[in-house]
Design an enzyme around this catalytic site. Structure first.
Site, PDB file in Angstrom:
ATOM      1  NE  ARG A  15      11.291 -42.458  28.498  1.00 40.16           N
ATOM      2  CZ  ARG A  15      12.419 -41.989  28.980  1.00 40.16           C
ATOM      3  NH1 ARG A  15      13.373 -42.815  29.406  1.00 40.16           N
ATOM      4  NH2 ARG A  15      12.621 -40.686  29.085  1.00 40.16           N
ATOM      5  CG  ASN A  41       9.237 -39.959  26.782  1.00 42.90           C
ATOM      6  OD1 ASN A  41       9.689 -40.521  27.771  1.00 42.90           O
ATOM      7  ND2 ASN A  41       8.168 -40.375  26.130  1.00 42.90           N
ATOM      8  CB  SER A  42       8.623 -36.793  31.698  1.00 40.66           C
ATOM      9  OG  SER A  42       8.085 -35.559  31.332  1.00 40.66           O
ATOM     10  CD  GLN A  43      14.380 -38.641  36.213  1.00 39.71           C
ATOM     11  OE1 GLN A  43      14.114 -37.477  36.506  1.00 39.71           O
ATOM     12  NE2 GLN A  43      15.346 -39.319  36.784  1.00 39.71           N
TER      13      GLN A  43
END
Length: 188
Positions: A15, A41-43
Site C-alpha cells: 500500500r 485509498n480504501s481500507q
C-alpha cells in the site's frame, strides 16, 4: 478464490507505493487514507473482501472503475498475471497521473490507468470484461456496467451502502448477492 492468492497480492503490492508521502507512515492503518481531491485509498480489509468476492483468475481481463491511487489496479495486475489485462479508470486527472506513476513500482506492463469519460460508466468500447471492480458507491446498480461483463463474468460494486456481487448468467439476467455494508465516495 484461493485465499493465499489474495494474501500474496497484498504482500507483493505494498500500500505504501500508492500513498502520498504524508500518508506513507500510516500505510498499515486499516482504514481509508486521504489521497487528495476528496478521494481515499480504501481500507485494506474492504479491498481484501472485494478482491475475494471478485475471484480474479490468471489471464482475466479486468476493469478497475475508480482506480484512485492505483493500488487496486496493482493488486488486480498481480492477480491476473502477465497473461491478463487490467484497465484502471479514474475521473480526477491528477489522480490518473499519480496512479500511473505509482504503477511503475510494480512493473506490470499489462496494467494501465486511463482517464474516465465523464458521464460514461466503465469502458463500453473495450468490453467485455471477465471482472469489474468498482471502488465508488452507485445509487443503483448501473446497467451500463452489467452490460460490460463477459459471460460468467463477475462485478463487485457498492450500491447504496451495500456491497454487491453481480454474476453474469447465460440467460442475460445477472445474479446479484449482498455482502455487507460499506461506505465509499460517490460514483460519478
Amino acid at each position: 478464490m484461493d485465499a493465499d492468492r489474495v494474501g500474496d497480492a497484498f504482500a507483493a503490492v505494498p500500500r505504501t507505493w500508492f500513498l502520498p508521502p504524508s500518508q506513507q507512515p500510516r500505510a498499515s492503518y486499516d482504514g481509508p487514507l486521504d489521497i487528495g481531491h476528496r478521494q481515499t485509498n480504501s481500507q485494506p480489509r474492504t479491498v481484501e473482501s472485494m478482491l475475494r468476492l471478485l475471484d480474479v483468475r490468471p489471464g482475466d481481463r479486468v476493469l478497475d472503475v475508480g482506480s484512485g491511487s492505483g493500488w487496486t489496479t496493482g493488486l488486480l495486475a498481480h492477480l491476473t498475471g502477465p497473461e491478463g489485462e487490467v484497465l484502471g479508470l479514474e475521473l480526477e486527472p491528477d489522480l490518473v497521473e499519480f496512479g500511473r506513476t505509482n504503477l511503475t513500482h510494480g512493473g506490470w506492463p499489462w496494467a494501465r490507468i486511463e482517464p474516465a469519460r465523464p458521464g460514461v460508466y466503465g469502458d463500453p468500447a473495450g468490453a467485455p470484461y471477465d471482472r469489474i471492480l468498482v471502488s465508488a458507491e452507485a445509487p443503483e446498480l448501473p446497467t451500463a456496467l452489467v452490460d460490460q461483463l463477459a459471460p460468467a463474468g463477475r462485478m463487485v460494486i457498492p450500491v447504496h451502502g451495500v456491497m454487491l456481487l453481480v454474476e453474469a448468467r447465460g440467460d442475460g439476467q445477472p445474479e446479484v448477492s449482498r455482502h455487507g455494508y460499506y461506505r465509499f465516495v460517490p460514483l460519478r
